[in-house]
Design an enzyme around this catalytic site. Structure first.
Site, PDB file in Angstrom:
ATOM      1  N   ASN A  10       0.866  -1.183   0.000  1.00  0.00           N
ATOM      2  CA  ASN A  10       0.000   0.000   0.000  1.00  0.00           C
ATOM      3  C   ASN A  10       0.900   1.229   0.000  1.00  0.00           C
ATOM      4  OD1 ASN A  10      -1.899   1.966   0.366  1.00  0.00           O
ATOM      5  ND2 ASN A  10      -2.369   1.406   2.496  1.00  0.00           N
ATOM      6  N   LYS A  12       0.085   4.273  -0.156  1.00  0.00           N
ATOM      7  CA  LYS A  12      -0.514   5.445   0.514  1.00  0.00           C
ATOM      8  C   LYS A  12      -0.301   6.701  -0.344  1.00  0.00           C
ATOM      9  CE  LYS A  12       0.099   3.041   4.860  1.00  0.00           C
ATOM     10  NZ  LYS A  12       0.250   3.089   6.307  1.00  0.00           N
ATOM     11  N   HIS A  93      -9.462   1.200   5.475  1.00  0.00           N
ATOM     12  CA  HIS A  93      -8.107   1.310   6.025  1.00  0.00           C
ATOM     13  C   HIS A  93      -8.142   2.203   7.263  1.00  0.00           C
ATOM     14  CE1 HIS A  93      -3.891   2.343   6.495  1.00  0.00           C
ATOM     15  NE2 HIS A  93      -3.644   1.221   5.841  1.00  0.00           N
ATOM     16  N   GLU A  95      -6.348   4.480   8.247  1.00  0.00           N
ATOM     17  CA  GLU A  95      -6.149   5.921   8.007  1.00  0.00           C
ATOM     18  C   GLU A  95      -7.444   6.557   7.513  1.00  0.00           C
ATOM     19  OE1 GLU A  95      -2.561   5.408   5.720  1.00  0.00           O
ATOM     20  OE2 GLU A  95      -1.619   4.734   7.575  1.00  0.00           O
ATOM     21  N   GLU A 164      -4.916  -4.761  10.734  1.00  0.00           N
ATOM     22  CA  GLU A 164      -3.830  -3.819  10.978  1.00  0.00           C
ATOM     23  C   GLU A 164      -4.048  -3.101  12.306  1.00  0.00           C
ATOM     24  OE1 GLU A 164      -2.037  -2.538   6.895  1.00  0.00           O
ATOM     25  OE2 GLU A 164      -3.740  -1.250   7.343  1.00  0.00           O
ATOM     26  N   GLY A 170       3.339   2.016  10.766  1.00  0.00           N
ATOM     27  CA  GLY A 170       4.374   3.032  10.600  1.00  0.00           C
ATOM     28  C   GLY A 170       5.162   3.326  11.862  1.00  0.00           C
ATOM     29  N   SER A 209       3.937  -2.361  10.166  1.00  0.00           N
ATOM     30  CA  SER A 209       5.389  -2.480  10.362  1.00  0.00           C
ATOM     31  C   SER A 209       5.965  -3.820   9.916  1.00  0.00           C
ATOM     32  CB  SER A 209       5.765  -2.178  11.819  1.00  0.00           C
ATOM     33  OG  SER A 209       5.469  -0.826  12.132  1.00  0.00           O
TER      34      SER A 209
HETATM   35  P1  13P Z   1       3.451   0.195   7.489  1.00  0.00           P
HETATM   36  O1  13P Z   1       3.887  -1.105   6.858  1.00  0.00           O
HETATM   37  O2  13P Z   1       4.192   1.382   6.966  1.00  0.00           O
HETATM   38  O3  13P Z   1       3.408   0.091   8.984  1.00  0.00           O
HETATM   39  O4  13P Z   1       1.916   0.443   7.002  1.00  0.00           O
HETATM   40  C1  13P Z   1       0.993  -0.571   7.130  1.00  0.00           C
HETATM   41  C2  13P Z   1      -0.245  -0.200   6.408  1.00  0.00           C
HETATM   42  O5  13P Z   1      -0.995   0.655   6.840  1.00  0.00           O
HETATM   43  C3  13P Z   1      -0.516  -0.866   5.130  1.00  0.00           C
HETATM   44  O6  13P Z   1      -1.812  -0.614   4.689  1.00  0.00           O
END
Ligand code: 13P
Length: 252
Positions: A10, A12, A93, A95, A164, A170, A209
């Site tokens: 992803n 983002k 997601h 976010e 997640e 992150g 992560s």
């Molecule tokens: P990270 O791998 O950067 O922690 O992000 C995970 C994520 O949100 C994938 O959709």
């Protein structure tokens, strides 16, 4: 790992046309490991270019609107993703949930719109740290999942789940393998409760992560059928180790 592993990068809000060679390098790696299904969700601006350039990696949207068309400035619908060549879409997601205030019913409507348009759908769920610390992570995620799951007859084969934990995204922090396994088992139970035997075939991806250093361990968890990768999917060098870890599990 009973189901074909699914590793999704992803991107983002990262990437420009200058980054396309990185996606092509990921595509070449994916071509070497056909036992693993590899996907990338680029920003919408790169979607068509990736569809044109990549042949071993499926390309998906990071979000879609629940309606097919209309007066929704700035939004993109599931049929528009199909038109651009996308094969799947992420919905719910964390976010979107926590930074844009999207709730379970909206995630469900988007999932249903994606499936109705013929896209694969990865529905994401995950607890915030306070719920984990209060010992309520499984309960929270199970409730979120049941409220967000699409109810569309006969389309469950196109659905995957992304677990997640919000606090692991992150941050470089990951749950223990025991916690990942317990959560994935609970998600599997909920999927079978809702969909019957078809729920056993829905892939459940872990995200938060994931790196080439921890992928082998995380992919070894109970009911872990793949990974949803943010930061470590942005370069072929970082993503390759995760794809290889998934391939090694198929061969094991
Ligand atoms: P990270 O791998 O950067 O922690 O992000 C995970 C994520 O949100 C994938 O959709």
């Amino acid at each position: 790992m009973a189901l074909r592993p699914y590793i999704v990068g992803n991107w983002k809000m990262n990437g420009t046309r200058a980054t396309l060679p990185e996606a092509r390098a990921i595509d070449r790696i994916a071509g070497r490991f056909p036992s693993v299904e590899v996907g990338i969700t680029p920003p919408f601006t790169l979607l068509s270019a990736m569809v044109n350039d990549l042949s071993h990696v499926s390309v998906g949207g990071q979000n879609c609107h629940a309606e097919a068309a209309g007066a929704f400035t700035g939004e993109i619908s599931a049929p528009m993703l199909v038109d651009a060549g996308a094969q799947f879409v992420l919905v719910g997601h964390s976010e979107r949930r926590w930074k844009f205030g999207e709730g379970d019913s909206l995630a469900r409507a988007k999932a249903e719109a994606g499936l109705a348009a013929g896209l694969g759908v990865i529905l994401c769920v995950g607890e915030r740290e306070e719920m984990r610390l209060a010992g309520r992570a499984v309960e929270t995620v199970t409730a979120q999942l049941k409220a967000s799951l699409p109810r569309v007859d006969g389309m469950v084969g196109h659905l995957s789940i992304g677990y997640e934990p919000v606090w692991a995204i992150g941050t470089g922090r990951v749950p223990t393998l025991a916690d990942v396994s317990a959560m994935h088992r609970a998600i599997r139970t909920a999927l079978i409760e809702v969909y019957g035997p078809a729920g056993a075939r829905i892939r459940i991806l872990y995200g938060g992560s994931v790196t080439s250093a921890n992928a082998a361990e995380l992919l070894g968890g109970d009911e872990v059928d793949g990974a949803l990768v943010g930061g470590a999917s942005l370069t072929a060098e970082a993503f390759a180790g995760i794809i290889m870890a998934a391939a090694a599990r198929v061969e094991a």
